[in-house]
Design an enzyme around this catalytic site. Structure first.
Site, PDB file in Angstrom:
ATOM      1  N   GLY A  92       0.785  -1.229   0.000  1.00 51.24           N
ATOM      2  CA  GLY A  92       0.000   0.000   0.000  1.00 51.24           C
ATOM      3  C   GLY A  92       0.816   1.278   0.000  1.00 51.24           C
ATOM      4  CB  SER A  93       4.380   2.101  -0.538  1.00 48.49           C
ATOM      5  OG  SER A  93       4.632   1.512  -1.788  1.00 48.49           O
ATOM      6  CE  LYS A 116     -11.894 -11.214 -11.992  1.00 52.92           C
ATOM      7  NZ  LYS A 116     -10.559 -11.463 -12.487  1.00 52.92           N
ATOM      8  CG  MET A 144      -0.840  -8.078  -6.007  1.00 53.08           C
ATOM      9  SD  MET A 144       0.156  -7.146  -7.184  1.00 53.08           S
ATOM     10  CE  MET A 144       1.123  -8.464  -7.869  1.00 53.08           C
ATOM     11  CG  HIS A 182       3.403  -3.193 -14.609  1.00 51.89           C
ATOM     12  ND1 HIS A 182       3.054  -4.279 -13.845  1.00 51.89           N
ATOM     13  CD2 HIS A 182       4.429  -3.595 -15.391  1.00 51.89           C
ATOM     14  CE1 HIS A 182       3.844  -5.296 -14.154  1.00 51.89           C
ATOM     15  NE2 HIS A 182       4.683  -4.904 -15.092  1.00 51.89           N
TER      16      HIS A 182
END
Length: 188
Positions: A12-13, A66, A91, A110
């Site tokens: 979570g940075s 899903k 992710m 990314h």
């Protein structure tokens, strides 16, 4: 004010960096409604608590498909009047339900110069490749893995003696500049 939800799965940075840019006025006109995470006990949860950001923990395994998982997320997003989704170390591949509801309004960052080194361990892939540069990419999210339209990239050198940790740190610092800058341009 534009409402965004930030999705993260781990550290979570980047989530924290975006929130701090908002809280200090460096990123204006944006409100983070909540952190959405698919894992329990991950550092992004503690970061959200420390920043007084609401947290939604939703584990896909708690849903039979899903689609049902994403429909649940859509109810939460709708109740918070979320206009954009910002992925920051999320992710999972985004499925059709979210993609259709937020078409053209989901961003991802990314740690590579896409289209190179998609997926997991992009930094390791870059080191093993023998390339002399890598970087970070902000892109729109589509149904593929790191295949959406590229918005902006920023590069850094790969030094001959770089360790994975050194290169990760350099790329992460690029991301801390790049993502808020792109968010400010794209999300109005």
């Amino acid at each position: 004010m534009t409402n965004i939800a930030i999705f993260a799965s781990g550290s979570g940075s980047n989530f924290e960096n975006i929130v701090k840019h908002i809280q200090t006025g460096q990123l204006s006109g944006i409100n983070v409604t909540a952190l959405y995470t698919d894992n329990e006990g991950v550092p992004c949860i503690d970061r959200a608590k420390n920043l007084n950001i609401p947290i939604h923990i939703n584990k896909p395994k708690d849903f039979s498909s899903k689609s049902l998982y994403e429909q649940h997320l859509l109810k939460l997003l709708s109740s918070e009047e979320v206009q954009w989704i910002v992925l920051a170390g999320y992710m999972r591949l985004v499925g059709q339900d979210l993609l259709q509801a937020y078409e053209g309004r989901i961003l991802n960052i990314h740690p590579s110069l896409l289209p190179k080194f998609k997926g997991l361990d992009a930094i390791g892939q870059a080191l093993e490749s023998g390339d002399t540069v890598t970087g970070s990419t902000v892109h729109y999210v589509d149904s593929g893995m790191d295949t959406g339209e590229i918005i902006e990239q920023q590069q850094c050198d790969i030094k001959p003696d770089d360790t994975k940790e050194q290169l990760e740190d350099r790329v992460k610092h690029l991301e801390y500049e790049l993502y808020p800058r792109v968010i400010a341009k794209i999300i109005k």
